[in-house]
Design an enzyme around this catalytic site. Sequence first.
Site, short mmCIF file in Angstrom:
data_model
loop_
_atom_site.label_atom_id
_atom_site.label_comp_id
_atom_site.label_asym_id
_atom_site.label_seq_id
_atom_site.Cartn_x
_atom_site.Cartn_y
_atom_site.Cartn_z
N SER A 95 0.82 -1.09 -0.04
CA SER A 95 0.07 0.00 -0.01
C SER A 95 0.98 1.10 -0.03
CB SER A 95 -0.96 0.06 1.23
OG SER A 95 -0.22 0.00 2.38
N GLY A 96 2.09 1.09 0.14
CA GLY A 96 2.89 2.33 0.36
C GLY A 96 2.97 2.66 1.66
N ASN A 109 0.93 11.53 12.65
CA ASN A 109 -0.29 10.95 12.35
C ASN A 109 -1.64 11.99 12.34
OD1 ASN A 109 1.70 8.64 13.32
ND2 ASN A 109 -0.01 7.73 12.03
N SER A 113 -5.43 8.36 4.74
CA SER A 113 -4.84 6.96 4.97
C SER A 113 -3.82 6.71 4.00
CB SER A 113 -5.88 6.10 4.84
OG SER A 113 -5.37 4.64 4.48
N ASN A 145 -3.73 4.36 2.24
CA ASN A 145 -4.53 3.78 1.01
C ASN A 145 -4.77 4.86 -0.05
OD1 ASN A 145 -3.80 1.47 2.33
ND2 ASN A 145 -5.96 0.95 3.03
N THR A 164 9.59 -4.80 -48.42
CA THR A 164 8.49 -5.48 -47.52
C THR A 164 8.91 -6.74 -47.53
OG1 THR A 164 7.28 -6.00 -49.69
CG2 THR A 164 6.48 -3.95 -48.49
N HIS A 165 8.71 -7.44 -46.36
CA HIS A 165 9.44 -8.78 -46.08
C HIS A 165 10.95 -8.99 -46.24
CE1 HIS A 165 5.40 -10.47 -46.22
NE2 HIS A 165 5.09 -9.59 -47.40
N SER A 216 34.75 -1.29 -31.89
CA SER A 216 35.31 -2.54 -31.68
C SER A 216 36.90 -2.53 -30.73
CB SER A 216 35.63 -3.47 -32.93
OG SER A 216 36.38 -4.83 -32.57
N LYS A 266 36.15 0.12 -36.86
CA LYS A 266 34.91 0.03 -36.87
C LYS A 266 33.88 0.80 -35.88
CE LYS A 266 32.23 -4.45 -36.44
NZ LYS A 266 30.81 -4.00 -36.22
N ASN A 294 29.73 1.37 -34.75
CA ASN A 294 28.85 0.65 -34.84
C ASN A 294 27.35 1.59 -34.44
OD1 ASN A 294 29.93 -1.83 -35.12
ND2 ASN A 294 30.09 -1.78 -32.78
N GLU A 347 21.13 0.73 -30.79
CA GLU A 347 21.23 -0.30 -29.88
C GLU A 347 20.80 0.02 -28.51
OE1 GLU A 347 25.39 -1.43 -29.94
OE2 GLU A 347 25.00 -1.86 -32.54
#
Length: 463
Positions: free
Chosen positions: A99-100, A132, A140, A142, A188-189, A319, A325, A327, A332
């Site tokens: 409930s925290g 309180n 509360s 809650n 496509t594909h 790399s 190289k 990337n 990523e």
Amino acid sequence: MSTRIEKDTMGDVAVDDSRYWGAQTQRSIQNFPIGQDRFKMLPSIVRAMGILKKGAAQANADLGELPADIAELIVKAAQEVIEGKLDDHFPLVVFQTGSGTQSNMNANEVMSNRAIEMAGGTMGSKSPVHPNDHVNRGQSSNDTFPTAMHIAVVEELHRQLYPKVQKLRDTLAQKSEEFKSIVKVGRTHLQDATPITLGQEIGAWVAQIDYCLGQVRHAEQGLYELAIGGTAVGTGLNAHPKFGDLAASYFAKETGYPFVSAENKFAALAAHDALVTTSASLRTLAGTLMKMANDVRWLASGPRNGIGEITIPENEPGSSIMPGKVNPTQSEALTMVAVQVFGCDAAVAFAGSQGNFQLNVFKPVMVHNVLTSIQLLGDASEAFNDNCAAGIEPDLAKIGENLDSNLMQVTALNRHIGYDKAAAIAKNAHKKGLTLRESALASGDVNEEEYAKWVVPLDMTHP
């Protein structure tokens, strides 16, 4: 370490005298040594508790539920929480009571002791400000913790997500306009398809982001309804009848967002569907960013043996063994963020299904995952924009080379010689290693003038 004795209903607890928290916070530190994720790492929830306690004190003062001097002390202490001055006094982990409650009491104790200190009293005495009876008056855990959840998420959407994703969106829109006349191969594909423009390709990413931002903004509307005023089970017991509405109006004034007390407090405590919906919209955005980042990675692949139709900034060596190289690291990073957001959403969705009777007891893990998704998506979008998207450029030579060898331009012949004859021309070109033009002329179904008139790549990028 100098300590003082704090008391709660279970007895005495020694607390570091330099800290404002009290007995219940200290017990939580001792009882829940679980993980490294703490709410002070996501200060938005701490700030939201400050906003909540400040507005609650103001509402209670207006309603005659708190003496004006006590309310003023709470407001001053809460303002320091809002400003982030007391973040180090919120040490609790995410994985605590569902409930925290401990986080709510952490806020009550910190603001009580800070108010006592301001008044010249003795910390831990609970006088003149009781955690309180005064700071938690009419509340509360809650209803306060889910209220803080909503406030924090709304503020972070506007602070972290919208401006950073919009920045990326605007950069891509500019690129789409800039490259609107560059004709290239469509795919496509993962296979060659009819031509499109690079502007159209990037414009599709813009449209996806626009849609996703619209969905997040739509989901945000449900977050404006708050649990405040429901107290323990939704009945509002021990709160003034007008407290929830009045407190929510103070939250709205403090933040500038149209918060209201939920019409049905039982649902506001027992289920967190608005948070689940918000998380789902963030997951959809993550999917869009995943698609875009992967497209960029493919289009920039190479530099000599990939598609290579765009270039992206070279930010760091790629790399430890292959000299030279480089990337697509921003793609990523962004796709890893997307995967993490998918996981966060799965946790939120499952947690949202676990409400039993009058209370869902997965609140801390839900808000933690939603705030994590917001932060990651915002940060990653900004990084991708600044370190990749802003530097996207077309490789006109590679685009032209790929377009010239694209056999799917044969589609332009369909309406003139029919699908079957056009298919035969394409297959013959592929089998014999001919250009499409060479194969078309060899077929006898198309002459030189007709081919030049009918097969125009730019004309194939629109109806």
